[in-house]
Design an enzyme around this catalytic site. Structure first.
Site, PDB file in Angstrom:
ATOM      1  N   ASN A  17       0.871  -1.176   0.000  1.00 46.39           N
ATOM      2  CA  ASN A  17       0.000   0.000   0.000  1.00 46.39           C
ATOM      3  C   ASN A  17       0.907   1.223   0.000  1.00 46.39           C
ATOM      4  O   ASN A  17       1.519   1.543   1.018  1.00 46.39           O
ATOM      5  CB  ASN A  17      -0.889  -0.036   1.257  1.00 46.39           C
ATOM      6  CG  ASN A  17      -1.727   1.216   1.406  1.00 46.39           C
ATOM      7  OD1 ASN A  17      -1.781   2.057   0.497  1.00 46.39           O
ATOM      8  ND2 ASN A  17      -2.386   1.354   2.544  1.00 46.39           N
ATOM      9  N   TRP A  18       0.992   1.876  -1.145  1.00 45.15           N
ATOM     10  CA  TRP A  18       1.910   3.023  -1.255  1.00 45.15           C
ATOM     11  C   TRP A  18       1.374   4.265  -0.558  1.00 45.15           C
ATOM     12  O   TRP A  18       2.077   5.255  -0.444  1.00 45.15           O
ATOM     13  CB  TRP A  18       2.166   3.327  -2.736  1.00 45.15           C
ATOM     14  CG  TRP A  18       3.122   2.380  -3.402  1.00 45.15           C
ATOM     15  CD1 TRP A  18       3.568   1.180  -2.926  1.00 45.15           C
ATOM     16  CD2 TRP A  18       3.751   2.555  -4.687  1.00 45.15           C
ATOM     17  NE1 TRP A  18       4.435   0.600  -3.820  1.00 45.15           N
ATOM     18  CE2 TRP A  18       4.565   1.430  -4.911  1.00 45.15           C
ATOM     19  CE3 TRP A  18       3.704   3.549  -5.663  1.00 45.15           C
ATOM     20  CZ2 TRP A  18       5.328   1.274  -6.069  1.00 45.15           C
ATOM     21  CZ3 TRP A  18       4.453   3.399  -6.820  1.00 45.15           C
ATOM     22  CH2 TRP A  18       5.262   2.272  -7.015  1.00 45.15           C
ATOM     23  N   LYS A  19       0.102   4.217  -0.152  1.00 42.74           N
ATOM     24  CA  LYS A  19      -0.529   5.400   0.478  1.00 42.74           C
ATOM     25  C   LYS A  19      -0.330   6.617  -0.436  1.00 42.74           C
ATOM     26  O   LYS A  19      -0.323   6.459  -1.659  1.00 42.74           O
ATOM     27  CB  LYS A  19      -0.006   5.580   1.894  1.00 42.74           C
ATOM     28  CG  LYS A  19      -0.137   4.277   2.708  1.00 42.74           C
ATOM     29  CD  LYS A  19       0.055   4.408   4.174  1.00 42.74           C
ATOM     30  CE  LYS A  19      -0.143   3.041   4.828  1.00 42.74           C
ATOM     31  NZ  LYS A  19      -0.031   3.041   6.273  1.00 42.74           N
ATOM     32  N   HIS A 104      -9.280   0.979   5.405  1.00 41.06           N
ATOM     33  CA  HIS A 104      -7.982   1.167   6.060  1.00 41.06           C
ATOM     34  C   HIS A 104      -8.173   2.104   7.251  1.00 41.06           C
ATOM     35  O   HIS A 104      -8.975   3.036   7.191  1.00 41.06           O
ATOM     36  CB  HIS A 104      -6.974   1.751   5.057  1.00 41.06           C
ATOM     37  CG  HIS A 104      -5.577   1.721   5.593  1.00 41.06           C
ATOM     38  ND1 HIS A 104      -5.131   2.637   6.519  1.00 41.06           N
ATOM     39  CD2 HIS A 104      -4.537   0.879   5.364  1.00 41.06           C
ATOM     40  CE1 HIS A 104      -3.871   2.357   6.833  1.00 41.06           C
ATOM     41  NE2 HIS A 104      -3.492   1.288   6.152  1.00 41.06           N
ATOM     42  N   GLU A 106      -6.543   4.489   8.301  1.00 39.43           N
ATOM     43  CA  GLU A 106      -6.326   5.917   8.006  1.00 39.43           C
ATOM     44  C   GLU A 106      -7.581   6.535   7.400  1.00 39.43           C
ATOM     45  O   GLU A 106      -7.847   7.718   7.587  1.00 39.43           O
ATOM     46  CB  GLU A 106      -5.103   6.069   7.094  1.00 39.43           C
ATOM     47  CG  GLU A 106      -3.811   5.855   7.881  1.00 39.43           C
ATOM     48  CD  GLU A 106      -2.647   5.321   7.069  1.00 39.43           C
ATOM     49  OE1 GLU A 106      -2.680   5.402   5.832  1.00 39.43           O
ATOM     50  OE2 GLU A 106      -1.700   4.815   7.695  1.00 39.43           O
ATOM     51  N   GLU A 174      -4.781  -5.096  10.812  1.00 40.43           N
ATOM     52  CA  GLU A 174      -3.736  -4.099  11.036  1.00 40.43           C
ATOM     53  C   GLU A 174      -3.967  -3.396  12.372  1.00 40.43           C
ATOM     54  O   GLU A 174      -4.840  -2.517  12.467  1.00 40.43           O
ATOM     55  CB  GLU A 174      -3.766  -3.031   9.930  1.00 40.43           C
ATOM     56  CG  GLU A 174      -3.518  -3.566   8.547  1.00 40.43           C
ATOM     57  CD  GLU A 174      -2.948  -2.487   7.640  1.00 40.43           C
ATOM     58  OE1 GLU A 174      -1.986  -2.784   6.944  1.00 40.43           O
ATOM     59  OE2 GLU A 174      -3.450  -1.349   7.658  1.00 40.43           O
ATOM     60  N   GLY A 180       3.263   2.017  10.782  1.00 45.50           N
ATOM     61  CA  GLY A 180       4.277   3.056  10.611  1.00 45.50           C
ATOM     62  C   GLY A 180       5.055   3.392  11.867  1.00 45.50           C
ATOM     63  O   GLY A 180       5.717   4.422  11.944  1.00 45.50           O
ATOM     64  N   SER A 219       4.022  -2.357  10.215  1.00 42.87           N
ATOM     65  CA  SER A 219       5.476  -2.431  10.403  1.00 42.87           C
ATOM     66  C   SER A 219       6.087  -3.762   9.968  1.00 42.87           C
ATOM     67  O   SER A 219       7.031  -4.249  10.596  1.00 42.87           O
ATOM     68  CB  SER A 219       5.854  -2.107  11.863  1.00 42.87           C
ATOM     69  OG  SER A 219       5.517  -0.763  12.160  1.00 42.87           O
ATOM     70  N   GLY A 240       3.071  -1.152   4.185  1.00 39.11           N
ATOM     71  CA  GLY A 240       3.087   0.268   3.837  1.00 39.11           C
ATOM     72  C   GLY A 240       4.488   0.703   3.435  1.00 39.11           C
ATOM     73  O   GLY A 240       4.953   0.455   2.321  1.00 39.11           O
TER      74      GLY A 240
HETATM   75  O1  LIG Z   1      -1.564  -0.593   4.642  1.00 36.88           O
HETATM   76  C1  LIG Z   1      -0.470  -0.739   5.207  1.00 36.88           C
HETATM   77  C2  LIG Z   1      -0.314  -0.494   6.610  1.00 36.88           C
HETATM   78  O2  LIG Z   1      -0.964   0.620   7.059  1.00 36.88           O
HETATM   79  C3  LIG Z   1       1.030  -0.761   7.191  1.00 36.88           C
HETATM   80  O3  LIG Z   1       1.897   0.337   7.067  1.00 36.88           O
HETATM   81  P1  LIG Z   1       3.429   0.159   7.533  1.00 36.88           P
HETATM   82  O4  LIG Z   1       3.917  -1.103   6.883  1.00 36.88           O
HETATM   83  O5  LIG Z   1       4.114   1.380   7.019  1.00 36.88           O
HETATM   84  O6  LIG Z   1       3.406   0.038   9.016  1.00 36.88           O
END
Ligand SMILES: O=C[C@H](O)COP(=O)(O)O
Length: 257
Positions: A17-19, A104, A106, A174, A180, A219, A240
């Site tokens: 997930n590149w956000k 998600h 977020e 998650e 993160g 993470s 992420g």
């Molecule tokens: O969608 C992915 C997650 O929110 C995980 O993010 P992260 O791997 O940066 O902790």
């Protein structure tokens, strides 16, 4: 003696997930990933990259002929209409996506998305022919209050469409506090939550629930991927930060070699 039913073998998925990261130049990460996957013939999982929607057609083209699928990070529940700034599941499909992440944390936190909204988005994904990756997870306060399983069961009940199948739907667990932060639950804690998710899926969807993929996210890095991906009922990862660079992402995928 009654025959005991064997759990189905579930092919894992490692999804990035590149956000809100990535520009046109980021296509080199996808071609780099495709090269690494082509070199290693032994990868036993599916691989997905979910960039910002603007990059879906470009990355789809870049990934052509490779093992890398392309997905989106969110969709609107409706097909079309007066919804400024939104993108429907049909549009994502048209742009080249085959999966979409919904719910998600977020989006639940920043956009007030309720379980009902997440469920409507997952239904929209199915309507459009996209696989829905439905995210659930507890906050740190909920974990400290020992409410993790209650929260997760409630989110699953409210967010999953009634006709979800193993082909159309993936669950991603998650823990919000692990996203993160560099912090992860212990393997035992992940096992406990994933077992509870599996139990809820089987209770509601029977054999389909037994075969549904359950990803862990929060993470995940090359250094912890083998341990986390080795936990029972963990059928892949939602990654992420570590999915942004081809080498790091491949390092996680390598847990399935
Ligand atoms: O969608 C992915 C997650 O929110 C995980 O993010 P992260 O791997 O940066 O902790």
């Amino acid at each position: 003696m009654a025959a005991t039913k064997k759990a189905p073998r579930v092919k894992a998925l490692v999804a990035g997930n590149w956000k809100m990261n990535g520009l046109k130049a980021s296509k080199k990460e996808v071609s780099g990933l495709a090269r690494l996957l082509a070199k290693s013939k032994r990868v036993r999982c599916d691989v997905l990259v979910c960039p910002p929607a603007t990059l879906i057609p470009l990355l789809k083209e870049e990934a052509r002929g490779s093992k890398v699928a392309v997905g989106a990070q969110d969709c609107h529940a409706k097909v079309s209409g007066a919804h400024t700034g939104d993108i429907s599941a049909e549009m994502l499909k048209d742009a080249g996506a085959s999966y979409v992440i919904v719910g998600h944390s977020e989006r639940r936190a920043d956009h007030g998305e309720t379980d009902a909204v997440v469920r409507a988005k997952a239904e929209a994904a199915h309507r459009a022919g996209l696989v829905a990756i439905v995210c659930v997870g507890e906050t740190e306060a909920q974990r400290d209050a020992r409410e993790t399983l209650k929260v997760i069961r409630g989110q699953l009940k409210g967010s999953l469409p009634a006709d979800a199948t193993a082909k159309t739907t993936i669950v991603a667990y998650e823990p919000v506090w692990a996203i993160g932060t560099g912090r992860t639950p212990t393997a035992q804690d992940v096992a406990k939550v994933h077992a509870a998710i599996r139990g809820a899926l089987v209770k509601r969807f029977g054999d389909e629930g037994a075969a549904m993929r359950i990803l862990y996210g929060g993470s995940v890095k090359p250094s912890n991927a083998v341990e986390l991906m080795g936990v029972e009922n963990v059928n892949g990862a939602l990654v992420g930060g570590a999915s942004l660079k081809a080498e790091d992402f491949f390092g996680i995928i390598s847990a399935y070699i």
